[in-house]
Write a protein that holds these residues in place. Structure first.
Motif, short mmCIF file in Angstrom:
data_model
loop_
_atom_site.label_atom_id
_atom_site.label_comp_id
_atom_site.label_asym_id
_atom_site.label_seq_id
_atom_site.Cartn_x
_atom_site.Cartn_y
_atom_site.Cartn_z
N ILE A 88 0.76 -1.04 -0.02
CA ILE A 88 -0.19 0.10 -0.07
C ILE A 88 0.75 1.16 -0.07
CG2 ILE A 88 -1.64 1.41 1.39
CD1 ILE A 88 -2.91 -1.26 2.22
N ALA A 89 2.02 1.23 0.80
CA ALA A 89 2.77 2.50 1.08
C ALA A 89 3.57 2.73 -0.31
CB ALA A 89 3.68 2.23 2.16
N LEU A 90 4.00 1.68 -1.23
CA LEU A 90 4.79 1.95 -2.27
C LEU A 90 3.67 2.41 -3.35
CD1 LEU A 90 7.72 1.43 -2.83
CD2 LEU A 90 6.91 -0.68 -4.46
N GLU A 91 2.62 1.97 -3.47
CA GLU A 91 1.70 2.09 -4.48
C GLU A 91 1.23 3.95 -4.13
OE1 GLU A 91 0.79 0.78 -7.01
OE2 GLU A 91 1.96 -0.68 -6.41
N VAL A 92 1.26 4.23 -2.91
CA VAL A 92 0.92 5.64 -2.57
C VAL A 92 2.10 6.60 -3.05
CG1 VAL A 92 0.94 7.35 -0.55
CG2 VAL A 92 -0.55 5.24 -0.60
#
Length: 450
Positions: free
Chosen positions: A129-133
């Motif tokens: 999730i963080a990398l996509e953000v």
């Protein structure tokens, strides 16, 4: 709705069980690489100042400094692990953020996961999730953010750290949006500090402030929902984008598939790797006598002169950001092992210093057409005193998503970094556990192995 609300709506349902296997496998590669570079990083003499700072400002607590016996307060663990992860400059890179993502995300993930007694599957989800953000925000803000002199790794990394920590601490979408808004005000990091301890400090500070943003949001602290796209928001300040002009566009791409992470083999800026390999893999150049070289001209992409800011480095820290050293080091020392980028004596060698004065980097028109690429392609022409010349080029270093390192090569890197600290069997046990991260019942089972 706001950009951050639309973004989180799009990706919040990420689930490890339904994520493509190659994506979860790549997450495990990234986390394993982070553990390796961090455990080794604390052995670097350049880590001593940060350890002294941590010892002065942290009482004994429950968060791990990887590769040490120390348990410290969570903010200090984030600061230390982030610093150690980046001090060798061996951590991964991502084209969309033009920086190093995992060294900022993973320290906050480890601390939050230890606090929450999270599983390995929880860690994978938080990382994804963080990398996509940050990848999707980076695609909007770059290349302008980098062109303005910001060190993109902490600028985007603090947002990713806040996101990942929020997920692991059990925050809902609304609270995570608040954490992202808080982290937008923490975003910082100047490229002017490349070649000093501050570059590694950027990563620790991003992780520390990201965790703090998540904890503040969980405690009820509010932020603007338009901190990204609104007036005087992140996109305007860091990228010059007119306020309220950006709308979130859903994507079916995974950052780990496109563009994918770049893993590093050399303890220096990734912008030097293609040049190093071009010399090492050319049979005549790697055996050439430095005294017989008249001049070396290096054609680069437009990002290279922005990052490689030390033409005649005098210290190991400076050598990590020098195209001249990237060329002179493999010619003079005929090796590119860890010590040649982390020991001043290799940089100050008289033969290296003399050869660097003959090396002339310049942006090449053809390579400039590739824009602000982190691939760092090079064209090299070596002119010898006898009138002969050799030309070579390199478009993608090993470890680039288009020139991947194999799983055995990733393991070899990890073992080379960790075995001197944990012992061969200890390093092997940890690596095996990390490659089965989704099966871990509690992340502390992994950090206890460090």
């Amino acid at each position: 709705m706001s950009y951050v609300e639309d973004l989180l709506d799009d990706i919040w349902q990420i689930d490890v069980d339904t994520t493509p296997k190659d994506v979860t496998d790549e997450t495990k590669r990234a986390i394993s690489d982070f553990f390796g570079v961090t455990i080794a990083g604390f052995q670097n003499p350049a880590a001593k100042p940060i350890l002294r700072h941590i010892q002065m400002h942290s009482s004994s607590s429950g968060s791990s400094l990887l590769g040490t016996s120390m348990k410290v307060e969570a903010p200090m663990a984030c600061l230390g692990n982030g610093y150690a992860a980046h001090v060798y400059d061996l951590d991964d890179c991502l084209q969309s953020t033009l920086g190093h993502p995992t060294a900022a995300l993973a320290p906050a993930i480890v601390c939050a996961a230890e606090e929450a007694n999270a599983t390995g599957a929880d860690v994978i989800r938080a990382y994804l999730i963080a990398l996509e953000v940050i990848g999707r925000i980076g695609r909007v803000a770059n290349p302008t953010t980098s062109e303005r002199g910001w060190h993109c790794s902490p600028v985007f990394g603090v947002i990713g750290a806040a996101t990942a920590a929020s997920v692991l601490l059990g925050c809902d979408k609304a609270t995570t949006a608040m954490a992202i808004g808080i982290s937008c005000s923490y975003a910082s990091g100047l490229r002017a500090n490349f070649g000093t301890h501050v570059k590694a400090l950027h990563m620790g500070a991003a992780a520390e402030r990201g965790l703090e943003a998540a904890e503040l949001a969980r405690a009820g602290t509010t932020s603007s929902l338009t901190a990204l796209e609104g007036t005087d928001g992140f996109f305007q300040v860091f990228a010059g984008i007119p306020p309220n002009s950006v709308r979130y566009e859903p994507s079916t791409n995974w950052e780990l598939q496109d563009p994918g992470l770049m893993y590093k083999r050399f303890s220096c800026c990734s912008g030097m790797a293609p040049a190093i390999e071009a010399i090492l893999e050319h049979p005549q150049l790697r055996e050439s006598d430095p005294a017989e070289i008249e001049s070396i001209h290096v054609g680069t992409s437009i990002l290279s002169p922005m990052e490689l800011v030390h033409p005649l480095p005098q210290t190991a820290m400076q050598s990590k950001f020098s195209m001249q050293y990237a060329i002179a080091c493999p010619i003079v020392h005929r090796k590119t092992t860890l010590e040649v980028f982390n020991n001043d004596s290799y940089v100050q060698d008289e033969r290296v210093q003399e050869l660097m004065k003959k090396i002339y980097p310049a942006v090449d028109p053809e390579l400039a057409e590739r824009g602000m690429t982190a691939d760092a392609p090079v064209k090299i022409r070596v002119d010898f005193r006898d009138g002969t010349a050799v030309e070579t080029r390199r478009d993608y270093a090993r470890g680039n998503p288009l020139n991947r390192l194999s799983d055995p090569e990733m393991r070899e890197k990890f073992m080379g970094l960790c075995a001197p600290v944990l012992g061969t069997s200890g390093a092997a046990e940890l690596y095996s556990s990390l490659t089965a991260l989704e099966s871990a019942a509690n992340v502390r089972d992994l950090t206890d192995l460090c």
